[in-house]
Design a protein around this motif. Sequence first.
Motif, mmCIF file in Angstrom:
data_model
loop_
_atom_site.group_PDB
_atom_site.id
_atom_site.type_symbol
_atom_site.label_atom_id
_atom_site.label_comp_id
_atom_site.label_asym_id
_atom_site.label_seq_id
_atom_site.Cartn_x
_atom_site.Cartn_y
_atom_site.Cartn_z
ATOM 1 N N THR A 59 0.804 -1.229 0.000
ATOM 2 C CA THR A 59 0.000 0.000 0.000
ATOM 3 C C THR A 59 0.832 1.271 0.000
ATOM 4 O O THR A 59 0.291 2.361 -0.164
ATOM 5 C CB THR A 59 -0.916 0.037 1.233
ATOM 6 O OG1 THR A 59 -0.140 -0.281 2.377
ATOM 7 C CG2 THR A 59 -2.054 -0.953 1.076
ATOM 8 N N CYS A 60 2.128 1.152 0.207
ATOM 9 C CA CYS A 60 2.976 2.338 0.227
ATOM 10 C C CYS A 60 4.357 1.916 -0.251
ATOM 11 O O CYS A 60 4.904 0.934 0.249
ATOM 12 C CB CYS A 60 3.041 2.905 1.652
ATOM 13 S SG CYS A 60 4.078 4.358 1.816
ATOM 14 N N LEU B 241 2.123 -0.821 -6.109
ATOM 15 C CA LEU B 241 0.989 -0.378 -5.276
ATOM 16 C C LEU B 241 -0.232 -1.264 -5.512
ATOM 17 O O LEU B 241 -0.664 -1.442 -6.650
ATOM 18 C CB LEU B 241 0.611 1.071 -5.595
ATOM 19 C CG LEU B 241 1.372 2.170 -4.877
ATOM 20 C CD1 LEU B 241 0.735 3.515 -5.176
ATOM 21 C CD2 LEU B 241 1.377 1.946 -3.365
ATOM 22 N N GLY C 161 -13.005 2.328 -2.362
ATOM 23 C CA GLY C 161 -12.264 3.276 -3.190
ATOM 24 C C GLY C 161 -10.975 3.641 -2.488
ATOM 25 O O GLY C 161 -10.822 3.424 -1.290
ATOM 26 N N PHE C 162 -10.051 4.165 -3.232
ATOM 27 C CA PHE C 162 -8.766 4.546 -2.648
ATOM 28 C C PHE C 162 -8.516 6.025 -2.854
ATOM 29 O O PHE C 162 -8.941 6.601 -3.846
ATOM 30 C CB PHE C 162 -7.621 3.791 -3.342
ATOM 31 C CG PHE C 162 -7.642 2.315 -3.112
ATOM 32 C CD1 PHE C 162 -7.128 1.815 -1.938
ATOM 33 C CD2 PHE C 162 -8.173 1.445 -4.050
ATOM 34 C CE1 PHE C 162 -7.133 0.456 -1.702
ATOM 35 C CE2 PHE C 162 -8.196 0.087 -3.826
ATOM 36 C CZ PHE C 162 -7.677 -0.407 -2.644
ATOM 37 N N SER C 163 -7.783 6.607 -1.913
ATOM 38 C CA SER C 163 -7.179 7.894 -2.211
ATOM 39 C C SER C 163 -5.671 7.658 -2.252
ATOM 40 O O SER C 163 -5.158 6.713 -1.654
ATOM 41 C CB SER C 163 -7.548 8.936 -1.153
ATOM 42 O OG SER C 163 -6.993 8.590 0.084
ATOM 43 N N VAL C 164 -5.000 8.493 -2.970
ATOM 44 C CA VAL C 164 -3.556 8.331 -3.144
ATOM 45 C C VAL C 164 -2.838 9.466 -2.425
ATOM 46 O O VAL C 164 -3.204 10.630 -2.577
ATOM 47 C CB VAL C 164 -3.179 8.317 -4.636
ATOM 48 C CG1 VAL C 164 -1.669 8.251 -4.825
ATOM 49 C CG2 VAL C 164 -3.858 7.157 -5.343
ATOM 50 N N GLY C 165 -1.872 9.115 -1.599
ATOM 51 C CA GLY C 165 -1.051 10.114 -0.917
ATOM 52 C C GLY C 165 0.348 10.090 -1.498
ATOM 53 O O GLY C 165 0.816 9.049 -1.961
ATOM 54 N N ARG C 166 1.003 11.224 -1.477
ATOM 55 C CA ARG C 166 2.354 11.267 -2.027
ATOM 56 C C ARG C 166 3.195 12.230 -1.198
ATOM 57 O O ARG C 166 2.725 13.309 -0.828
ATOM 58 C CB ARG C 166 2.308 11.749 -3.475
ATOM 59 C CG ARG C 166 3.680 11.844 -4.145
ATOM 60 C CD ARG C 166 3.575 12.436 -5.537
ATOM 61 N NE ARG C 166 3.039 11.481 -6.482
ATOM 62 C CZ ARG C 166 3.801 10.706 -7.254
ATOM 63 N NH1 ARG C 166 5.118 10.782 -7.188
ATOM 64 N NH2 ARG C 166 3.266 9.855 -8.097
#
Lengths: 218, 218
Positions: A143-144, A155, A203-208
């Motif tokens: 996941t990261c 991912l 659903g997913f959110s994406v962090g960066r």
Amino acid sequence: MGSKAAVLWTGGKDCCLALHEAHSLGYFVTALVTFVPEVNPGFLAHPLPLMALQAEALDLPHLQIVIGVPYKESYIKAITDLGSQHGIETLVTGDIDLINGAPNWIRECAEGTGVGVLTPLWQLPRGVILDKMLTSGLDVRMTCVKMPLLGVEWLGRKLDRAAVDELIELERGGVVDACGENGEFHTMVVDAPLFLKRIVVEGFSVGRLSMVSIRPAN
Amino acid sequence: MGSKAAVLWTGGKDCCLALHEAHSLGYFVTALVTFVPEVNPGFLAHPLPLMALQAEALDLPHLQIVIGVPYKESYIKAITDLGSQHGIETLVTGDIDLINGAPNWIRECAEGTGVGVLTPLWQLPRGVILDKMLTSGLDVRMTCVKMPLLGVEWLGRKLDRAAVDELIELERGGVVDACGENGEFHTMVVDAPLFLKRIVVEGFSVGRLSMVSIRPAN
């Protein structure tokens, strides 16, 4: 009935494998525990809402204990309270190895609290841990990832035999620790034998978060 | 003549300020020392070629000592050798604070080696350290930032009064540690009173390392 235990929980492969190992050893796991930092300006690889879903799937209470400054006193109090308020006799962690040679932090903080510490993965070879993860039937997703060590194509990938073999190959090449011990990646468990139901994420959110640097050109 | 000292060097503001503090206190600094990890698959915020330029500007030898597994024994040997082979009586570090409440690593490893440890910045308030950096006349540039905590516009920026005030404001807002103690940023010193010449960097290369994660949408 075995010792009443709580598992230190982050949502990832190591703590979930530690839970299954403790269960196999006869411990009676009655709670998941997450130590939540009071201030965390950084990047949260381990979303608490997912841990809540895992706790529900395991039908275990999820205790969130806030940790503040001074850290050591805060950890000692938290572990002491697990014993006195929740009847926890053993705290189980998925800790794998020394960090810069420093002793195990939870074990150190638990000394004298009356709460024992079980670290079933401690200093096992990475390949052995990953094999245990596979044979234990954990459904673990990546996941990261820290790029460029691992690309974005990792991912969401399931850590199956092929993925594990690739990680071990990357470790042989000096690219990563196969268990991600240096923060190369983080995982989430979506199913496991002790889960009463599989976790479905709608659903997913994406962090960066990027580290950018300039350095003298060679 | 004061105690013969070496400064643990990374190229950034803290070690350079520690060098100047030790110098003011009468220590006779005879070397810069960098402990270089044997395996470092991660991101190198501190380029060794820049440190070589700094050592040249300071007219000091730059000792690079490789650190391997097991870490603690490796550090103890390195510090012992600094004493026996280089005549170092005191090792100076720019260490500022506990990491997760753990004791100071270098101090711990130096115990019993016969080499003393001086940590002139230890547990000073961040604002005091940054004021010392300004009044000591260090020309410090921001060379690595963790986005989105700090934006790319910080790259290359001089840490002058205005920049320091902004960092302290960001710390008040809980965004960063004003000294970057959690890895929010790294710096390089290009000039300082003890430098015989200013460092001029002809060209830069840009490095980037991203943490990317997916998490359940809320």
